[in-house]
Design an enzyme around this catalytic site. Structure first.
Site, PDB file in Angstrom:
ATOM      1  N   HIS A  96     -20.701  29.101  20.195  1.00 48.28           N
ATOM      2  CA  HIS A  96     -19.448  29.136  20.969  1.00 48.28           C
ATOM      3  C   HIS A  96     -19.651  29.572  22.411  1.00 48.28           C
ATOM      4  O   HIS A  96     -18.739  29.443  23.220  1.00 48.28           O
ATOM      5  CB  HIS A  96     -18.462  30.104  20.310  1.00 48.28           C
ATOM      6  CG  HIS A  96     -18.164  29.751  18.890  1.00 48.28           C
ATOM      7  ND1 HIS A  96     -18.674  30.446  17.822  1.00 48.28           N
ATOM      8  CD2 HIS A  96     -17.436  28.756  18.366  1.00 48.28           C
ATOM      9  CE1 HIS A  96     -18.257  29.895  16.696  1.00 48.28           C
ATOM     10  NE2 HIS A  96     -17.508  28.869  17.000  1.00 48.28           N
ATOM     11  N   CYS A 118     -23.644  25.662  22.422  1.00 43.49           N
ATOM     12  CA  CYS A 118     -23.649  24.192  22.418  1.00 43.49           C
ATOM     13  C   CYS A 118     -23.696  23.687  23.867  1.00 43.49           C
ATOM     14  O   CYS A 118     -22.948  24.175  24.722  1.00 43.49           O
ATOM     15  CB  CYS A 118     -22.391  23.669  21.730  1.00 43.49           C
ATOM     16  SG  CYS A 118     -22.279  21.869  21.821  1.00 43.49           S
ATOM     17  N   GLU A 148     -15.075  30.955  21.995  1.00 41.02           N
ATOM     18  CA  GLU A 148     -15.410  30.042  23.103  1.00 41.02           C
ATOM     19  C   GLU A 148     -14.593  30.384  24.353  1.00 41.02           C
ATOM     20  O   GLU A 148     -15.102  30.316  25.487  1.00 41.02           O
ATOM     21  CB  GLU A 148     -15.156  28.589  22.687  1.00 41.02           C
ATOM     22  CG  GLU A 148     -15.569  27.618  23.790  1.00 41.02           C
ATOM     23  CD  GLU A 148     -15.226  26.171  23.468  1.00 41.02           C
ATOM     24  OE1 GLU A 148     -15.280  25.769  22.294  1.00 41.02           O
ATOM     25  OE2 GLU A 148     -14.907  25.435  24.419  1.00 41.02           O
ATOM     26  N   SER A 245     -12.129  28.491  12.045  1.00 40.54           N
ATOM     27  CA  SER A 245     -12.730  27.363  12.760  1.00 40.54           C
ATOM     28  C   SER A 245     -11.634  26.579  13.468  1.00 40.54           C
ATOM     29  O   SER A 245     -10.764  25.982  12.817  1.00 40.54           O
ATOM     30  CB  SER A 245     -13.480  26.465  11.765  1.00 40.54           C
ATOM     31  OG  SER A 245     -13.642  25.177  12.297  1.00 40.54           O
ATOM     32  N   ASN A 247     -11.695  23.756  15.272  1.00 38.22           N
ATOM     33  CA  ASN A 247     -11.613  22.300  15.085  1.00 38.22           C
ATOM     34  C   ASN A 247     -11.138  21.950  13.675  1.00 38.22           C
ATOM     35  O   ASN A 247     -10.469  20.937  13.483  1.00 38.22           O
ATOM     36  CB  ASN A 247     -12.938  21.635  15.471  1.00 38.22           C
ATOM     37  CG  ASN A 247     -13.980  21.761  14.408  1.00 38.22           C
ATOM     38  OD1 ASN A 247     -14.024  20.965  13.492  1.00 38.22           O
ATOM     39  ND2 ASN A 247     -14.815  22.794  14.497  1.00 38.22           N
TER      40      ASN A 247
HETATM   41  S1  SF4 Z   1     -17.593  21.119  17.976  1.00 35.08           S
HETATM   42 FE1  SF4 Z   1     -18.243  20.097  19.872  1.00 35.08          FE
HETATM   43  S2  SF4 Z   1     -18.502  21.743  21.376  1.00 35.08           S
HETATM   44 FE2  SF4 Z   1     -18.419  22.699  19.332  1.00 35.08          FE
HETATM   45  S3  SF4 Z   1     -20.547  22.871  18.700  1.00 35.08           S
HETATM   46 FE3  SF4 Z   1     -19.808  20.911  17.921  1.00 35.08          FE
HETATM   47  S4  SF4 Z   1     -20.357  19.402  19.521  1.00 35.08           S
HETATM   48 FE4  SF4 Z   1     -20.491  21.438  20.433  1.00 35.08          FE
END
Ligand code: SF4
Length: 335
Positions: A96, A118, A148, A245, A247
């Site tokens: 993050h 990342c 993040e 999480s 996402n």
């Molecule tokens: S979700 Fe996107 S920004 Fe996060 S680690 Fe995976 S590729 Fe990288």
């Protein structure tokens, strides 16, 4: 790796006349992204090269299963650097990203730091720094408290960057100079919600500059697209992922907004509330970018014990993204 589009039966041997049929639509892409694969690789390669303990600041990725399996191999997870004793053991920063103060503290303490941030998060950090150097106040679109966001806010001095989450936050903004503004975004947001916030920013501050669309990463975008395709076809959607999480949470929301009556985020098969899925005939299944495929298989197995499961993969795009390891570990990768 995400399997190709196609269909297959699961649990045929277990089929009994009492098992109702269930079509399971597997979203593709789903699960691990290139940033998560790299971050886990960093910990495993560091363990192989330097031996345990390898310290990791915060969860390397937001998944308890991944964290527990790395702990068993010798990784030690800490909240802050002051928990790490002096010595040569490496300390790894999570995918993050971290505020600038963290590597600075590691240098002061002469710790051996390896950065598993990342590269797509690092790209956002660089964008923020460039805007700041050019005299622009930076607006960061994201969710308060997410690691993040803490990391991106910490790239600039206090007062140089302002966090917004919603169009209402944009309406309340009072920047130092409306002609010198820029925006960046968290990488794991809802594509649709973020578009609204950016439209609000551009409407209120026409001179604002930023990325062409937003900084939401390819993995977040692709997983949301696949869910949008599947959600209208099914009675329920399961997102395999951890509650912390970002996402994964967004995938559940995307399924709900795409019209799916039941959308649930579950960490493991054991967390399935079976009463939520009574009477369903079609199930959509995906996984957040930090959830390993083995947990998706576990969920399929749990449904196969109760249903005659027919699997079909719904694929929206192929992913071929790969990020090289940090330079400290590249020799090990080559070996
Ligand atoms: S979700 Fe996107 S920004 Fe996060 S680690 Fe995976 S590729 Fe990288």
């Amino acid at each position: 790796m995400t399997p190709p589009t196609g269909s297959r039966h699961i649990g045929r041997a277990m089929t009994t006349p009492n098992k109702p049929p269930l079509d399971v639509f597997l979203c593709a892409p789903r699960g691990f992204c290139a940033g998560v694969v790299r971050a886990i690789d960093v910990v495993e390669k560091a363990l192989a090269r330097y031996g345990p303990p390898v310290y990791v600041r915060h969860e390397i990725v937001h998944n308890k299963y991944v964290v527990e399996s790395l702990k068993r191999k010798g990784a030690v997870f800490v909240d802050e650097l002051d928990e790490i004793p002096a010595g040569d053991a490496p300390v790894i920063f999570s995918a993050h990203g971290v505020p600038k103060s963290v590597p600075a503290t590691a240098t002061d303490r002469e710790l051996f730091a390896i950065d598993a941030t990342c590269p797509l998060v690092t790209k956002v950090h660089r964008e923020a720094q460039i805007h700041h150097k050019r005299g622009r106040h930076v607006i960061l679109v994201g969710h308060e408290g997410h690691p993040e966001i803490v990391g991106t806010l910490g790239q600039l001095p206090p007062g140089a960057i302002t966090l917004v989450e919603t169009p209402e936050d944009v309406a309340r903004l009072d920047p130092p100079d409306a002609e010198k503004l820029a925006f960046v975004t968290q990488t794991t947001l809802s594509v649709d919600d973020t578009r609204e916030v950016i439209e609000a920013l551009k409407a209120r501050f026409p001179a604002i500059v930023g990325p062409h669309t937003q900084d939401i990463c390819y993995a977040t975008t692709n997983r949301q697209e696949a869910v949008k395709r599947v959600a209208p076809l099914v009675d329920a959607v399961i997102v395999v992922g951890s509650p912390n999480s970002s996402n994964s949470q967004r995938l559940r929301e995307v399924a709900e907004r795409a019209g799916c009556p039941v959308a649930r985020l579950i960490p493991r098969a054991g967390d399935i509330a079976w009463s939520d899925f009574e009477g369903i005939r079609r199930l959509g299944l995906t996984a957040g970018a930090s959830a390993p495929e083995i947990l998706v298989e576990e969920v399929i197995g749990a449904f196969a014990e109760r249903y005659d499961v027919r699997l079909e993969t719904v694929s929206t795009i192929d992913e071929n993204v790969f990020f090289p390891l940090p330079r400290e570990l590249r020799g090990e990768a080559a070996a």
